[in-house]
Design an enzyme around this catalytic site. Sequence first.
Site, PDB file in Angstrom:
ATOM      1  N   LYS B  80       1.174  -1.130   0.265  1.00  0.00           N
ATOM      2  CA  LYS B  80       0.009  -0.042   0.010  1.00  0.00           C
ATOM      3  C   LYS B  80       0.766   1.316  -0.023  1.00  0.00           C
ATOM      4  CE  LYS B  80      -3.954   1.495   3.015  1.00  0.00           C
ATOM      5  NZ  LYS B  80      -4.663   1.311   4.205  1.00  0.00           N
ATOM      6  N   SER B 155      -9.468   0.557   3.036  1.00  0.00           N
ATOM      7  CA  SER B 155      -8.713   1.533   2.160  1.00  0.00           C
ATOM      8  C   SER B 155      -7.498   0.949   1.521  1.00  0.00           C
ATOM      9  CB  SER B 155      -8.141   2.625   3.077  1.00  0.00           C
ATOM     10  OG  SER B 155      -7.123   1.933   3.936  1.00  0.00           O
ATOM     11  N   SER B 179      -9.612  -1.826   7.114  1.00  0.00           N
ATOM     12  CA  SER B 179      -9.069  -1.614   5.868  1.00  0.00           C
ATOM     13  C   SER B 179      -8.099  -2.758   5.188  1.00  0.00           C
ATOM     14  CB  SER B 179      -7.872  -0.166   5.848  1.00  0.00           C
ATOM     15  OG  SER B 179      -8.830   0.553   5.782  1.00  0.00           O
TER      16      SER B 179
END
Lengths: 66, 468
Positions: B80, B155, B179
């Site tokens: 990420k 996310s 997330s």
Amino acid sequence: MPDDVTSERVAAMAAAARVPLEGGSAARIARAVTPTVARFAAEKVDLALETEPASFVAVQRRELGR
Amino acid sequence: MTDPAQLTLKEVAAAIRRRKLSSVELTRALLERIARWQPKLNAFVRVEADEALAAAKAADRAFARGKPKGPLHGVPLAHKDMYYSAGKPAGCGSKLREGWIAPVTSTAIVRLEAAGSFRLGALHMSEFAYSPTGHNSYLGPAHNPWDVSRITGGSSSGSGAAVASRLTHAALGSDTGGSIRLPAHFCGVTGFKPTYGRVSRANALPLSFTLDTVGPLAQTAEDCALITALIAGPDPLDPTTAGAPAWNAKTARRSPKGLKVGVPAKFYVDDLEPDVAAALDAALDAFTRLGAKIVKVELPDQTALSAAALIVLAVEATSAHAPWLRTRAADYGPQVRNRLENGLAYSAIEYLEALRWRAPALAAHLDALGDIDVVVAPASRLVAPTIEETDVGAGPDAEAAIQAVTRFMRPVNYLGLPTLVVPAGQSRQGLPIGLQLIGRPFGDETLIALGAAFQNATDHHRRMPAPP
């Protein structure tokens, strides 16, 4: 503790935080957060005077000896 | 040999160690796959092909000299885009971090690189990790590889999409309100949110310092354990990890025989889509066959925990972003700006009561569990909805829509519990369904043991989306 949030409260708190809001934002924010504030207020949490945020770690670490 | 992209992390690391595969061969295979999938998924924000190939050649040379670095020697990984690597961009999904170069490296990345992995690129994420769907008005949405019209969840949107389509063997995500777990559920991969305080968050983008956790998404529970074992443990740069126990590999390999598995009597089992309910029932049958004992559990009211979590998250996120809200508010996407502005509305007393209530709330949760080891619950009532129907932007229903997606997520973050999401079935439309295995504090390894046993007995985690 009030369980609904007014746009006046939001506007005052934003001003205190020195964050400018656009017109209409205070009312939108009030609508968005009221269910959360109301739900938490309804819980009527009864906290011991001695309870602090770090008390969480003490409860969590008890499990290490399990 | 089999396409190396389709091996698990454990298998591919072993193939390199046994000289059945070179790091360069592996890196080329992944880059070719990324070139095919990326236009469909928008899973990567940067692919660092030349640097990755150079690192792969260096890894092969080191191995030839008999100097492997560690258990991930020669394995390229993408994470990420909120894990800092000194000298590299970390866009954090926002225009506000456009062109920003990280001056330091995240502890988690330092530890993975010390084990021999290297960067393949950086993955899509929701703006500042503050949206559960995978929408991003700046980057465009990430797309679910099972059906590109559907959300990935967020996310850690790129992490879910990239692992599901086998573009990386594992990816770090972060979990403040679901997330890691939501993309794992919606994309059909395994995701692990460790106990709060088990893995250092140092030099990764913060969202809410009370709730943030760092963890992996991968094909299997064993792969999640391989990553977590490397990144867990004390770090002087993150005081929440002080005294954190070392990873216990023996417990992570224990038999599930005799484990007591609780099924919530309400909340997590209310109003489930029939396919989700069927997946839960089938998993409980599998756990029984594995020797676990299934019992009903009456948990404290989860909606109160959710409200407390939301107050803590909102205030801490807004506090972190206050300087930009004062000076560059127009550079946020509309949904994230609105959510950050929401955090202005909570009083100091509400915030501190929500924070102080964590200790008694966790004690009440543990009382309710008794001697239960693991609670099993769906990750969501729904399979992945479409991007269009969840594109609520900054509209009047946005906050309610976001809270509906994260309904089964927030209590776990508030209580700091470890949770493993495992693929447990598919809907009639062929969309993945994930289940949460929710542990006791520092019971991370027990979750891995149960998840691995479940995956040895099932094949849900082996299913892959059709190539483009």
